[in-house]
Enzyme design. Sequence first.
Site, PDB file in Angstrom:
ATOM      1  N   CYS A 116      48.880  44.652  25.824  1.00 29.48           N
ATOM      2  CA  CYS A 116      48.874  45.350  27.151  1.00 29.48           C
ATOM      3  C   CYS A 116      48.656  44.559  28.252  1.00 29.48           C
ATOM      4  O   CYS A 116      49.601  43.746  28.786  1.00 29.48           O
ATOM      5  CB  CYS A 116      47.801  46.293  27.250  1.00 29.48           C
ATOM      6  SG  CYS A 116      47.942  47.749  28.311  1.00 29.48           S
ATOM      7  N   HIS A 211      48.980  49.480  22.738  1.00 27.19           N
ATOM      8  CA  HIS A 211      47.728  49.188  22.230  1.00 27.19           C
ATOM      9  C   HIS A 211      47.831  49.451  20.497  1.00 27.19           C
ATOM     10  O   HIS A 211      47.631  50.583  20.234  1.00 27.19           O
ATOM     11  CB  HIS A 211      46.657  50.009  22.855  1.00 27.19           C
ATOM     12  CG  HIS A 211      46.117  49.304  24.138  1.00 27.19           C
ATOM     13  ND1 HIS A 211      45.321  48.705  24.104  1.00 27.19           N
ATOM     14  CD2 HIS A 211      46.324  49.949  25.227  1.00 27.19           C
ATOM     15  CE1 HIS A 211      44.962  48.196  25.576  1.00 27.19           C
ATOM     16  NE2 HIS A 211      45.788  49.273  26.130  1.00 27.19           N
ATOM     17  N   GLU A 213      46.065  48.466  18.185  1.00 26.53           N
ATOM     18  CA  GLU A 213      44.848  48.754  17.614  1.00 26.53           C
ATOM     19  C   GLU A 213      44.297  50.150  17.631  1.00 26.53           C
ATOM     20  O   GLU A 213      43.624  50.642  16.676  1.00 26.53           O
ATOM     21  CB  GLU A 213      43.753  48.016  18.427  1.00 26.53           C
ATOM     22  CG  GLU A 213      43.315  48.388  19.697  1.00 26.53           C
ATOM     23  CD  GLU A 213      44.230  48.105  20.847  1.00 26.53           C
ATOM     24  OE1 GLU A 213      43.859  47.785  22.091  1.00 26.53           O
ATOM     25  OE2 GLU A 213      45.367  47.452  20.517  1.00 26.53           O
TER      26      GLU A 213
END
Length: 237
Positions: A116, A211, A213
Site C-alpha cells: 500500500c 493489503h 495481510e
Amino acid sequence: MTRTALRPLIAIPARFSATTSALRYAAEVNARALIEAVWRAGGEPTTIHPADSEVAARLARFDGVLLPGGGDLAPHRYGAADTHDSVYDVDDLQDAFDLEVARQALNSGLPLLAVCRGLQVVNVALGGTLEQDMGGPEREHRHVLHPVAIRRGTLLEQATGVEKTEASCYHHQRVDRPGTRLEVTARAADGTVEGLELPGGRGWFTAVQWHPEDTAHEDPAQQGLFDALVQAARGRR
C-alpha cells in the site's frame, strides 16, 4: 543455534500513532495482521524506529524488509506544488525514513515487499508520481475487496500462484507515473496500478497497492507474498 537455523530477520518500519490506549502514550506500531503474516511465513518480524540517519548500517543486520501501509506521503516529495484537501497523516520524518529504506534495500539487493503506502514510497523513491486523490467515495478504494489481474511471468504471480486475486484495499491515492525502470505487474478493473516490480533489480522485490495481510490468514495467494519474502530473505544467508 546457527544463524541459518534462526528465523530470517524482517525489518518493518514503525508507524507513528497518536493514541494507543493500553500504553497510555503515543506509540510506534505495526498492524498485528502484518506481523502475524510474517511469523506464519517463518520470519522474525522486527519493528524498527523511523530515524533518517545510519539507515544503511541499520538495515545491514536484517535479511529482508517489509514496507507497510500508513498515511500519505507529502506531495512535495513527488514534485506537486499543491496539496489536496484529502491528504492525511503526513509526517516528514516518516517520509524521509521510508524513502531511504526503499532506496537502500533496492540498491543493496535486500529482499523487499512493499504494501500500500509502501508501494507508493518505492514509486516516489524512484522518481515516480502519485495521484493525490482518486476522486472521492465513488472512486476510491477504501474498504473494498475487488479483483486484481496479475501479469504472467512476474514475481508477483510466482508468489501468489494466481493470475487473478481478490484484493483487500484501503487507499485513496494511486500511482500516476511509475518510477524509473518500474513495471506494472497488476491492475484493478478501473486501471489502478495494483503491483510494481523492478526487472533486473539486484534482489527480490515486489510491491502491491492492496493489503495482503487482511486476508492472508485464509487466502494462500495473499500469504504467498509473505512466504516469498521470507524465502528470499533466507536465501541471503
